[in-house]
Design a protein around this motif. Structure first.
Motif, short mmCIF file in Angstrom:
data_model
loop_
_atom_site.label_atom_id
_atom_site.label_comp_id
_atom_site.label_asym_id
_atom_site.label_seq_id
_atom_site.Cartn_x
_atom_site.Cartn_y
_atom_site.Cartn_z
N THR A 1 0.83 -1.21 0.00
CA THR A 1 0.00 0.00 0.00
C THR A 1 0.86 1.26 0.00
O THR A 1 0.59 2.22 -0.73
N LEU A 2 1.94 1.24 0.80
CA LEU A 2 2.84 2.39 0.85
C LEU A 2 3.50 2.64 -0.51
O LEU A 2 3.64 3.78 -0.94
N VAL A 3 3.90 1.57 -1.18
CA VAL A 3 4.54 1.71 -2.49
C VAL A 3 3.55 2.28 -3.50
O VAL A 3 3.88 3.18 -4.28
N ARG A 4 2.32 1.79 -3.48
CA ARG A 4 1.31 2.28 -4.43
C ARG A 4 0.96 3.75 -4.18
O ARG A 4 0.49 4.44 -5.08
N ASP A 5 1.17 4.22 -2.93
CA ASP A 5 0.82 5.60 -2.59
C ASP A 5 1.93 6.60 -2.92
O ASP A 5 1.74 7.81 -2.74
N LEU A 6 3.08 6.14 -3.41
CA LEU A 6 4.15 7.06 -3.78
C LEU A 6 3.70 7.95 -4.95
O LEU A 6 2.92 7.50 -5.80
N PRO A 7 4.18 9.18 -5.02
CA PRO A 7 3.75 10.09 -6.10
C PRO A 7 4.07 9.52 -7.48
O PRO A 7 5.12 8.90 -7.68
N GLU A 8 3.17 9.75 -8.42
CA GLU A 8 3.36 9.20 -9.76
C GLU A 8 4.55 9.83 -10.46
O GLU A 8 5.15 9.21 -11.34
N GLN A 9 4.93 11.08 -10.09
CA GLN A 9 6.11 11.68 -10.70
C GLN A 9 7.40 11.01 -10.19
O GLN A 9 8.46 11.16 -10.78
N MET A 10 7.28 10.26 -9.11
CA MET A 10 8.42 9.53 -8.57
C MET A 10 8.49 8.11 -9.13
O MET A 10 9.58 7.60 -9.41
N ILE A 11 7.34 7.49 -9.31
CA ILE A 11 7.30 6.11 -9.80
C ILE A 11 6.00 5.90 -10.56
O ILE A 11 4.92 6.32 -10.12
N SER A 12 6.10 5.27 -11.72
CA SER A 12 4.90 5.01 -12.51
C SER A 12 4.08 3.90 -11.87
O SER A 12 4.57 3.12 -11.04
N MET A 13 2.83 3.82 -12.26
CA MET A 13 1.96 2.77 -11.73
C MET A 13 2.50 1.40 -12.08
O MET A 13 2.48 0.48 -11.26
N ALA A 14 3.04 1.25 -13.29
CA ALA A 14 3.57 -0.04 -13.71
C ALA A 14 4.77 -0.45 -12.86
O ALA A 14 4.90 -1.61 -12.47
N SER A 15 5.64 0.52 -12.56
CA SER A 15 6.81 0.20 -11.74
C SER A 15 6.41 -0.11 -10.30
O SER A 15 6.97 -1.01 -9.67
N ALA A 16 5.43 0.65 -9.78
CA ALA A 16 4.96 0.37 -8.42
C ALA A 16 4.38 -1.04 -8.34
O ALA A 16 4.64 -1.78 -7.39
N GLU A 17 3.63 -1.43 -9.35
CA GLU A 17 3.05 -2.77 -9.35
C GLU A 17 4.12 -3.84 -9.48
O GLU A 17 3.97 -4.94 -8.95
N ALA A 18 5.22 -3.54 -10.19
CA ALA A 18 6.33 -4.49 -10.29
C ALA A 18 6.96 -4.73 -8.91
O ALA A 18 7.27 -5.86 -8.55
N ILE A 19 7.13 -3.64 -8.13
CA ILE A 19 7.68 -3.78 -6.79
C ILE A 19 6.72 -4.55 -5.89
O ILE A 19 7.12 -5.45 -5.13
N VAL A 20 5.43 -4.23 -5.98
CA VAL A 20 4.42 -4.95 -5.21
C VAL A 20 4.42 -6.42 -5.58
O VAL A 20 4.31 -7.31 -4.72
#
Length: 282
Positions: free
Chosen positions: A209-228
């Motif tokens: 949840t914390l990773v998905r809440d990071l600002p999109e200018q910092m990490i794209s949705m696709a990259s956040a989902e890869a980390i998750v």
């Protein structure tokens, strides 16, 4: 989780700094690599089959063991350490400003049957307080491969034994991880860097949840989902994974020693750019 990442980051920088002599005055250069082995007695561990060879730029040891600062013993079939003026610098209790370390056929005490190959290459600029961890690569054969690299500034590379101290002022500007996993995390990297601490696995939902809440200018949705995807695949993240972090301002080095994922993520600089890929094969 961040503390385990801190251990992972610290180990490569600490390995070549082991065994420096303590004392007053300017010690004479070592005569040869056998003298270096004698100087590191208790850290480099000779066996009846150990051999020592002077090679261009450094030393070669076979059938030798060593104990790293974090208390884990390694046994190594071949260890090659190359560094400018190694036999002069080593006894002076000075950091090796650059090193190329190769360990072939080494095993960890908790997995003595698994042979690994490792290469570490780093350079530092003591006056500029910068360091380049050019390559740390672990090859575990059929279990997979793992590689990291990083760039640091404001980093006192004359005091590597104090890395990740509370007042450490270093900053990480680039950090890259590539992982090909066929069991290397579950059987080797997990026990080495996580031990019996399963908090990451227990807190998968919260961390995700914390990773998905990071600002999109910092990490794209696709990259956040890869980390998750990687987090939720633990402890057996079979597949190919990558992570890249870049920041002009830099991440404080001591953030890697954060007590929680929330504290670590709160330390990320505003200009951080994070990208990740996931190719999970359950």
């Amino acid at each position: 989780m961040p503390r385990r990442l801190a251990t992972l980051f610290a180990i490569p920088l600490l390995l070549p700094a082991m065994g420096h002599a303590q004392g007053v005055g300017e010690p004479a250069p070592l005569r040869d690599c056998r003298a270096l082995l004698k100087l590191t007695r208790g850290e480099l561990i000779a066996t009846p089959d150990t051999s020592v060879e002077d090679v261009t730029g450094g030393c070669r040891f076979t059938c030798i063991g060593f104990v790293a600062d974090f208390g884990v013993r390694f046994d190594v079939e071949e260890m090659i350490l190359l560094s400018p003026n190694l036999l002069e610098v080593f006894p002076r209790n000075e950091t090796l400003v650059s090193a190329d370390l190769t360990l072939n056929g080494f095993s960890v005490e908790f997995a003595p049957q698994q042979k690994l190959d490792l290469q570490l290459v780093y350079t530092t600029e003591p006056d500029a307080l910068t360091a380049e961890l050019e390559r740390v690569a672990i090859d575990a054969g059929e279990l997979g491969r793992f590689e990291i690299s990083a760039s640091l500034s404001e980093f006192d590379n004359t005091a590597l034994d104090m890395i990740l101290a509370p007042d450490e002022s270093g900053r990480i500007h680039d950090f890259r991880i590539a992982l090909e996993d066929n069991g290397i995390v579950d059987r080797l990297l997990g026990p080495l860097f996580i031990g019996t601490d399963k908090s990451v696995i227990k807190q998968q939902i919260g961390v995700s949840t914390l990773v998905r809440d990071l600002p999109e200018q910092m990490i794209s949705m696709a990259s956040a989902e890869a980390i998750v995807r990687f987090i939720t695949a633990l402890p057996e993240p079979t597949g190919n994974w990558s992570l890249e972090f870049e920041s002009a301002g830099g991440l404080p080095l001591n953030a890697l020693n954060s007590a929680s994922a929330l504290e670590f993520l709160a330390s990320l600089p505003a200009d951080a750019a994070i990208s990740a890929t996931a190719d999970y094969r359950p």
